[in-house]
Scaffold this active site. Structure first.
Site, PDB file in Angstrom:
ATOM      1  N   LEU A   1       0.742  -1.105   0.105  1.00 18.89           N
ATOM      2  CA  LEU A   1      -0.120  -0.161   0.159  1.00 18.89           C
ATOM      3  C   LEU A   1       0.943   1.059  -0.109  1.00 18.89           C
ATOM      4  O   LEU A   1       0.740   2.312   0.624  1.00 18.89           O
ATOM      5  CB  LEU A   1      -0.991  -0.154   1.046  1.00 18.89           C
ATOM      6  CG  LEU A   1      -1.852  -1.065   1.210  1.00 18.89           C
ATOM      7  CD1 LEU A   1      -2.696  -1.125   2.500  1.00 18.89           C
ATOM      8  CD2 LEU A   1      -3.077  -0.833   0.016  1.00 18.89           C
ATOM      9  N   HIS A   2       1.776   1.333  -0.914  1.00 20.14           N
ATOM     10  CA  HIS A   2       2.928   2.268  -0.968  1.00 20.14           C
ATOM     11  C   HIS A   2       2.314   3.797  -0.778  1.00 20.14           C
ATOM     12  O   HIS A   2       2.346   4.609   0.016  1.00 20.14           O
ATOM     13  CB  HIS A   2       3.686   2.257  -2.059  1.00 20.14           C
ATOM     14  CG  HIS A   2       4.369   0.908  -2.611  1.00 20.14           C
ATOM     15  ND1 HIS A   2       5.204   0.258  -1.550  1.00 20.14           N
ATOM     16  CD2 HIS A   2       4.218  -0.174  -3.522  1.00 20.14           C
ATOM     17  CE1 HIS A   2       5.659  -0.717  -2.106  1.00 20.14           C
ATOM     18  NE2 HIS A   2       4.787  -1.080  -3.348  1.00 20.14           N
ATOM     19  N   ASP A   3       1.368   3.993  -2.009  1.00 17.34           N
ATOM     20  CA  ASP A   3       1.224   5.386  -2.066  1.00 17.34           C
ATOM     21  C   ASP A   3      -0.209   5.827  -1.332  1.00 17.34           C
ATOM     22  O   ASP A   3      -0.061   6.758  -0.641  1.00 17.34           O
ATOM     23  CB  ASP A   3       0.687   5.622  -3.747  1.00 17.34           C
ATOM     24  CG  ASP A   3       1.723   5.613  -4.539  1.00 17.34           C
ATOM     25  OD1 ASP A   3       2.822   5.538  -3.924  1.00 17.34           O
ATOM     26  OD2 ASP A   3       1.401   5.575  -5.746  1.00 17.34           O
TER      27      ASP A   3
END
Lengths: 319, 319
Positions: free
Chosen positions: A243-245
């Site tokens: 869930l980087h961004d």
């Protein structure tokens, strides 16, 4: 504050799948108003990223100025993006209704500079792609760090491996020269690296909640994530997604609070050596509880207080 | 096997305090015979390291050929060593009785090559200082990797910060060019990095057991460690010490077995950039349980099955 009593936020992105999650999360977030979005080549070209962004805003019932940004990194050329990660269209080969809106005149750096003047002292920046536009804006407006309140960046890897080389993360590694300029500028930066984005994943059960929600935005995101889960499975060993961004977005708006996030010296490796693109963070204080270093203006997020996925789902399902 | 039925071991060291612990541990180890020791500039000069080594062997009642090795790294000059870590004399300013023995003729690389021919196919190498002598021996005898059974190296930092820069560990960082040659050579290498040496410390209670044992070697080591504990306290936040070199020794002789130690691609950063001296280990397989990479010949030790300090104490107290 904006007319709605919210913080004004500029987002710089390369809209891919996890950028899509982040943008929809931001539309659903009461803390901020999206006052402008610039796009950059990374996951996809900056032109395609703008199309994807406009389509997502329309689907979400939101609107703000969207400017196409840099087509190429400061050094070298953008060639192919990450179709193996995000699909040929950047959105998991999961077509959205085409928006009737168009990008604004001027490029992303122009938009950012204009917004920084309009919201002097208040504008916050969230950068979830390569940092080319921010570097270009710094070059055109040297006062930018004084005008902007703070910058949150999804990027880098501090004490974990990279994702495009053993030590480089994609957003930084795709334009190390720009990242070096942005991290050296005298604004407060929060870096949200792989250390924390990979350890807070979305699971298949979460994806099914989105897909089967009956709500158009959540259903579309659940569909896109199918492709992203397949790629993520190659390194996680099972279908799930980083869930980087969206995590960087949640930290930028203040809805998620880091547990361990020291302010330390960070430099970007801009050599042509095997460390090119690495964010070298001075974390030698680890046995002392990661104290802040005097003079450091980059906060490196190493862990969170709470699980992130439930919070993300709650906001996405409310759209 | 040697006449005593033991594995022949060549040690390359820069005798300092933790090297002293390692050498005494090896004298006490029934698995190996020390067939030769070369010294290199690192913690102290190679000449002083040879003096310290001879004094320690005499105190321990052991003897083997000791050769003075490289005074300077392959690139640049050795200047000052690490007196703040190991004391002006390298042994915590804790003088030992001066041995009457002297180094052998020829340098450390000569000694290593001669031993590799004498014990062809059997000789094991333990390197606990900068890798200058090993690199020089590879240059003089290109068949060395075929003659040597394996190489264990204390050095590097994989997923933890360095100790002489944010990413570089001292043994590798003090001669990156040599380390690059040694890690690229076609012999089986076990790298024992800070990841595991810093997380297996010796505590003050352990030191007191050595100091108050009434045994001459253990008492001397306990005395030296007083200085080392003071330095180590600057980053641990309390008086204790890392066990860098003795842990590498215990892994080399097979008395300590790594728990997680994947064979992966490792390259050394030899640029002039901020990552100079880093051991870049490809650990992107971390979510898959760190699988070995095809063709990789460097095993990177990331964790141990058991606590190390009790084993070390047991052997040192038996001397």
């Amino acid at each position: 504050m904006t007319a709605a009593g919210r913080m004004p936020l500029y987002v710089d992105c390369d809209t891919g799948i996890d950028d899509a999650l982040a943008l929809c999360y931001l539309v659903a977030s009461p803390e901020i108003d999206l006052v402008g979005i610039g796009t950059v080549s990374g996951n996809v070209s900056s032109a395609l990223a703008a199309r994807n962004t406009l389509d997502l805003l329309a689907l979400s019932g939101a609107s703000c100025p969207v400017a196409v940004g840099a087509a190429h990194p400061l050094a070298g050329r953008f060639t192919e993006g990450a179709a193996h990660v995000h699909g040929d269209d950047g959105l998991g080969n999961h077509p959205l209704p085409a928006a009737t809106t168009a990008p604004v005149e001027g490029d992303a750096a122009d938009l950012l500079i204009a917004l920084a003047h309009e919201w002097a002292g208040e504008l916050r920046i969230l950068a979830i792609g390569p940092l080319t536009n921010l570097a270009e804006a710094l070059r055109r407006e040297p006062r930018l760090p004084e005008l902007v309140r703070d910058v949150t960046i999804m990027g880098g890897a501090a004490l974990v491996p990279g994702n495009i080389s053993p030590v480089a993360e994609a957003n930084i590694g795709n334009d190390p020269e720009a990242a070096a300029l942005v991290l050296a500028a005298s604004w407060p930066v929060t870096l949200v690296p792989l250390d924390v984005t990979l350890s807070n994943p979305l699971l298949e059960a979460d994806r099914m909640r989105l897909l089967e929600s009956g709500r158009p935005v959540a259903t579309a995101l659940g569909g896109m994530l199918d492709f992203y889960f397949d790629f993520n499975a190659t390194f996680y060993g099972e279908r799930r997604s980083a869930l980087h961004d969206p995590l960087a977005a949640a930290i930028a708006v203040g809805a998620v609070v880091p547990a361990v996030a020291p302010r330390v010296q960070v430099v970007v490796d801009t050599t042509g050596g095997p460390g090119r693109g690495q964010t070298i963070c001075d974390l030698r204080g680890r046995f002392l509880g990661f104290p802040d270093q005097p003079g450091a203006h980059v906060r490196v997020v190493l862990s969170l207080a709470d699980d992130f996925a439930p919070h993300l789902l709650e906001r996405l399902l409310a759209l």
